[in-house]
Design a protein around this motif. Structure first.
Motif, PDB file in Angstrom:
ATOM      1  N   ASP A 457      35.301 -26.768   7.718  1.00  0.00           N
ATOM      2  CA  ASP A 457      33.896 -27.176   7.600  1.00  0.00           C
ATOM      3  C   ASP A 457      33.051 -26.096   6.917  1.00  0.00           C
ATOM      4  O   ASP A 457      32.160 -26.395   6.133  1.00  0.00           O
ATOM      5  CB  ASP A 457      33.319 -27.463   8.994  1.00  0.00           C
ATOM      6  N   ARG A 458      33.336 -24.843   7.239  1.00  0.00           N
ATOM      7  CA  ARG A 458      32.580 -23.760   6.588  1.00  0.00           C
ATOM      8  C   ARG A 458      32.821 -23.758   5.085  1.00  0.00           C
ATOM      9  O   ARG A 458      31.896 -23.595   4.291  1.00  0.00           O
ATOM     10  CB  ARG A 458      33.017 -22.404   7.154  1.00  0.00           C
ATOM     11  N   LEU A 459      34.075 -23.934   4.719  1.00  0.00           N
ATOM     12  CA  LEU A 459      34.408 -23.934   3.290  1.00  0.00           C
ATOM     13  C   LEU A 459      33.745 -25.117   2.588  1.00  0.00           C
ATOM     14  O   LEU A 459      33.230 -24.994   1.479  1.00  0.00           O
ATOM     15  CB  LEU A 459      35.934 -23.979   3.102  1.00  0.00           C
ATOM     16  N   MET A 461      30.946 -26.626   3.468  1.00  0.00           N
ATOM     17  CA  MET A 461      29.507 -26.363   3.334  1.00  0.00           C
ATOM     18  C   MET A 461      29.242 -25.382   2.199  1.00  0.00           C
ATOM     19  O   MET A 461      28.260 -25.493   1.476  1.00  0.00           O
ATOM     20  CB  MET A 461      28.940 -25.828   4.644  1.00  0.00           C
ATOM     21  N   ALA A 462      30.156 -24.397   2.064  1.00  0.00           N
ATOM     22  CA  ALA A 462      29.980 -23.395   1.003  1.00  0.00           C
ATOM     23  C   ALA A 462      30.187 -24.014  -0.372  1.00  0.00           C
ATOM     24  O   ALA A 462      29.552 -23.623  -1.344  1.00  0.00           O
ATOM     25  CB  ALA A 462      30.944 -22.232   1.206  1.00  0.00           C
ATOM     26  N   MET A 463      31.080 -24.985  -0.459  1.00  0.00           N
ATOM     27  CA  MET A 463      31.368 -25.612  -1.750  1.00  0.00           C
ATOM     28  C   MET A 463      30.340 -26.694  -2.083  1.00  0.00           C
ATOM     29  O   MET A 463      29.990 -26.882  -3.241  1.00  0.00           O
ATOM     30  CB  MET A 463      32.761 -26.253  -1.724  1.00  0.00           C
ATOM     31  N   GLY A 465      27.281 -27.532  -0.099  1.00  0.00           N
ATOM     32  CA  GLY A 465      25.943 -27.522   0.480  1.00  0.00           C
ATOM     33  C   GLY A 465      25.852 -28.588   1.558  1.00  0.00           C
ATOM     34  O   GLY A 465      26.830 -29.309   1.833  1.00  0.00           O
ATOM     35  N   ILE A 466      24.693 -28.708   2.187  1.00  0.00           N
ATOM     36  CA  ILE A 466      24.585 -29.642   3.303  1.00  0.00           C
ATOM     37  C   ILE A 466      23.243 -30.371   3.275  1.00  0.00           C
ATOM     38  O   ILE A 466      22.232 -29.829   2.835  1.00  0.00           O
ATOM     39  CB  ILE A 466      24.806 -28.894   4.646  1.00  0.00           C
ATOM     40  N   LYS A 488      20.286 -27.676   2.394  1.00  0.00           N
ATOM     41  CA  LYS A 488      20.585 -26.239   2.387  1.00  0.00           C
ATOM     42  C   LYS A 488      21.758 -25.974   1.457  1.00  0.00           C
ATOM     43  O   LYS A 488      22.737 -26.698   1.470  1.00  0.00           O
ATOM     44  CB  LYS A 488      20.933 -25.787   3.804  1.00  0.00           C
ATOM     45  N   GLY A 489      21.619 -24.927   0.635  1.00  0.00           N
ATOM     46  CA  GLY A 489      22.688 -24.603  -0.302  1.00  0.00           C
ATOM     47  C   GLY A 489      22.736 -25.560  -1.474  1.00  0.00           C
ATOM     48  O   GLY A 489      23.784 -25.716  -2.100  1.00  0.00           O
ATOM     49  N   ASP A 548      27.997 -32.270   2.138  1.00  0.00           N
ATOM     50  CA  ASP A 548      28.283 -32.650   3.516  1.00  0.00           C
ATOM     51  C   ASP A 548      26.987 -33.156   4.137  1.00  0.00           C
ATOM     52  O   ASP A 548      25.913 -32.618   3.846  1.00  0.00           O
ATOM     53  CB  ASP A 548      28.755 -31.417   4.299  1.00  0.00           C
ATOM     54  N   THR A 549      27.072 -34.161   4.982  1.00  0.00           N
ATOM     55  CA  THR A 549      25.842 -34.728   5.529  1.00  0.00           C
ATOM     56  C   THR A 549      25.926 -34.901   7.042  1.00  0.00           C
ATOM     57  O   THR A 549      26.925 -35.410   7.548  1.00  0.00           O
ATOM     58  CB  THR A 549      25.534 -36.089   4.862  1.00  0.00           C
TER      59      THR A 549
END
Lengths: 558, 558
Positions: A457-459, A461-463, A465-466, A488-489, A548-549
């Motif tokens: 999930d972290r990866l 969000m980093a790729m 955004g959210i 965000k992001g 990601d949502t």
């Protein structure tokens, strides 16, 4: 299920990567085997696969489930990838930990940090002393490596003797601690060794390794020729190198300064156990700032470009009152571990901006490896003359190459990456089981699994955004107000309009939800699905990304 | 402000990193300067600094603001780090693009991908042809490198001649395209060169570079000795290498298969412009699967471990019907770019698991660099004998080392990292201005700034995970229901309780908000601050991490 006694080997970590070493030996019938463990190390996280993670360990689940049958843990040497996980994993393993004096001191530090009982760590003398646990007798055979008191394990079992090298190099004069002793290895091997379980990391290095002793001359000479301050970095645990550097500095008329917590700890531990008797007196870093630069030699931690280490601080501007400037020299008496090249180059560029000259191991004058190269591995094969060879500590390609090398010399090899249980009884090593292995992450104050989905999930969000979509519905499932979107992001200011992404998504999502059937709006799952799809499609149209949502649906009553 | 005519140089990208080359030359009085640009390249993102980003370009803001004064863009060669950004940036630059035939073809492809007019790219012949734009006359002087038709730029200005090398190597026999021609360089330099602006990437490589021609023999020999299929990878743009590999394969009695879009494009472009007349006929990958392995030679893209490239697909299991197996060989006819070591090792390990033998450039038999090493740079200095040396294309440490090398030979160097405007009129190069430079990210379908905070937010979420706190308040600012918390990228199942983190945070946050004064609850900002602090502190206590937190406050009326 085999009811006869047999000896098995299985790696939980270290056979399939460089790092997080953890090996098991079991003896007995399959349902009543007794176990010992060799090493409990860590690996280090990176942004590509484990962002936010503090440390990585092998997953001990297999042996944790059999902790009652685990008789002891043996730590071959004090490197993080062999001892670093002992404190964190001890609660699940709950077996006595054996090590030689220096290693035991470091292991106790790990236990203390993790709030575990330091008295679980027992100090053992060198071979021929042996520890008898269950069906095993284990001795610590001194071997040369890049940290004091490194040892191979001589493991005697009813099925025969196993020679577990730990990490090693062939160094007749390692400066601190015992030299590589061919006679001793020949002696313990003379009655036959069933299996050589052997370090593989440097199998692709073609030329024989060189001795630590070869560095003393070149380093002293280099230090004498430098016009300004010299800062040298290396692995904090390489106590022999710290000594070489410090004595060379002293010989060149320089005061010795040590900066970085890890280095101070290693030096004081080595002194405490009597391994470092001739290390020069150290000068405080802030006092050193007042000395003429050409009279100063600094040992600094952080050879791998670690951002918070002393070397990085110096490169950024200064450490305490000490600053580097034009005419000073920075020596990397170390090798850059694959994956750290960019971080090390970053520091080199910062130093270059300060006008500092950089000297590195290029050419091999100022660094020698701590691991056995290909010809050194052959030396070990020839001394031990084992029946079987199990390559350990290495990526798969290293294990395979080492196995090929052994086979070319007439030894029967077996490639046994993590989880491959090999039976060492009989004429051929036999793969008898594949057990589940994996990685555990130390993440803040908790342990998480590499496959739990958390890091995935972290990866994501980093790729990607959210987006967070917030919906308030009344008791008739009518929308109260508009859908609310936070991002965000993500790029949000399309056409120069601040927050245009959110505004356009809010309009679109409000429209879609308003136009949806009441029956759909009454169903949280359906609303969530609709909002996710609409958000993803619309964001993709607007900015070319599918974030990601998270959808949060509030239902309120009048 | 200087009102006299002067010549200035400033790098927007490439001087301070390897990649994203973009250099400007200006001539005229400060307020009426005319400009030309050399190259418009990209750099590649990584998880450490630019997760989710597709491509990186230099920030063209300085010249975009002066686009009316930009007379032309010259592309030295067809590598991504020199031509890759031309399509994306063209709308802001809006000046004609000049390049030699092969490069122009590639540049037109970039324009097309970005929806820009391909006719803006003009094909120019080699030196002595010159393009006259504003106060500049620019010629493309053939020079050897690892892509066809690489050129130095000979830039004539009223202040004197500038020799802008582009990327180059000293290769008397590059197999495709023009050799390095010392006589020609001496000839164009004979009337005096004001400034040599020179590639610096390999300044730390001590030995003279080797010729592409030296590879033909060893590669052919190696291919003949392999018992199975051989797959070779290299940079797709290295057309000479592709030819060398293919001809060697043919000589060894193997059918040639090419897989990967980038390689096919480069081969067809090179053929189209007549540069590749003797490339063997290719066999379709699926047909090749039916041929005896020892008769097959595959050229595959993805030498840097790129996950989606043909090499990675083969390592994972297969490409089309083609699969690698025990006895096959994989050749890296390439160098691993710093930062890609782990990705390349990953592929090597997957290949090793298939039983494939790996041959790499270790020893230099199967790869030569495309850049000038230290002695080659000296050769260039000696041929051009410039008044000034401006090291370009390199990290700061490369620029500094190259400047020192020039100074040691009596040439006046100037270290001019990105943004340093240097005046080249007079006896000494003079830093006359520092302009703002930076990076732009291609992110999905939009461009974002490296310092916009967007990528920083992504990195924070990857390191810390995220919490979303949802609050519904009625018109009296009383809480309707409980505070609702969602978590992503965080460990949530404390003590084996699924969602324990959210539950405990919800209880804690509900309590804090309920107990807060009504006046605070009436204030959205105060509620947000309270919720953020409470979430952070409580998460830190529960799991040892302080997640990023988004607070959404809904106010509803009865």
């Amino acid at each position: 299920m085999s009811k006869t006694d047999s000896l098995v080997y299985v790696a939980l970590g270290g056979a399939g990567e460089i790092g997080m070493n953890m090996y098991l030996y079991g003896y007995g019938p399959e349902n009543k085997r007794r176990w010992i463990m060799a090493d409990a190390g860590v690996a280090f996280p990176d942004m590509d696969s484990s962002p936010g993670v503090d440390l990585i360990t092998a997953d001990p689940a297999f042996i944790a489930e059999r902790a009652h049958a685990l008789d002891a843990i043996f730590i071959t040497h004090a490197h993080e990838d062999h001892v670093g996980a002992i404190g964190r994993l001890y609660p699940q393993l709950d077996a006595p930990v054996y090590a030689r004096e220096f290693t035991a001191e470091i292991a106790r530090g790990k236990m203390e940090e993790a709030g575990q009982p330091t008295e679980a760590v027992k100090t053992v003398g060198a071979w021929p002393e042996q520890v008898e646990v269950g069906p095993f007798k284990v001795g610590f055979l001194p071997i040369s490596h890049s940290v004091p008191e490194s040892s191979a394990l001589v493991i005697d079992t009813p099925a025969g003797r196993v020679f577990h090298t730990g990490d090693f190099k062939v160094d007749p004069d390692p400066q601190i601690g015992e030299p590589f002793d061919p006679d001793l290895i020949r002696e313990v091997s003379k009655d036959g060794v069933l299996a050589l379980v052997c370090d593989s990391t440097n199998v692709f290095s073609r030329h024989a390794g060189r001795s630590e002793a070869e560095l003393v001359g070149p380093i002293t000479e280099m230090l004498r020729s430098q016009p300004g301050m010299v800062v040298a970095t290396t692995f904090a645990s390489n106590v022999a190198r710290l000594r070489t550097l410090a004595l060379a500095g002293q010989a060149a008329g320089r005061s010795i300064v040590v900066i970085g917590r890890a280095m101070h700890r290693m030096i004081s531990t080595a002194r405490k156990v009597g391994l470092l008797t001739d290390f020069p007196d150290m000068v405080d870093v802030n006092d050193a700032a007042n000395l003429p630069a050409e009279n100063v030699m600094v040992l600094a931690s952080g050879s791998q470009g670690e951002r918070r280490a002393a070397s990085a601080q110096l490169a950024r501007g200064g450490y305490g009152k000490l600053e580097m400037k034009e005419g000073d020299t920075f020596l990397f008496s170390s090798k850059t571990i694959p994956g750290n090249e960019v971080a090390v180059a970053y520091i080199e560029n910062q130093l270059a901006m300060l006008g500092v000259d950089i000297v590195d191991h290029d050419g091999g004058l100022y660094h020698v490896s701590g691991h056995a190269n290909r010809p050194d591995l052959e030396t070990m094969h020839d001394l031990v003359k084992p029946q079987f060879l199990i390559p350990m500590h290495g990526e798969y390609r290293h294990l395979r190459e080492h196995a090929k090398l052994g086979a070319s010399k007439g030894i029967t090899p077996v490639i046994a990456p993590n989880g491959t249980m090999v039976e060492l009884t009989g004429n051929e090593p036999k793969v008898v089981d594949m057990i589940e292995t994996g990685r555990r992450y130390v993440d803040g104050s908790v342990m998480i699994g590499a496959m739990d989905g958390i890091v995935r999930d972290r990866l994501r969000m980093a790729m990607r955004g959210i987006l967070v979509v917030n919906v308030v519905l009344d008791e008739k499932s009518d929308l109260l107000g508009d859908v609310w979107v936070e991002a965000k992001g993500l790029f949000t200011d399309m056409d120069g309009q601040e927050g245009a992404l959110q505004t356009q998504l809010e309009e679109g999502l409000t429209k879609e939800l308003t136009e949806a059937k009441r029956k759909l709006r009454a169903d949280d799952e359906a609303v969530e699905k609709l909002m996710k799809q609409a958000a993803s499609n619309r964001a993709n149209r607007l900015i070319g990304k599918k974030p990601d949502t998270i959808v949060m649906i509030n239902r309120v009553e009048d």
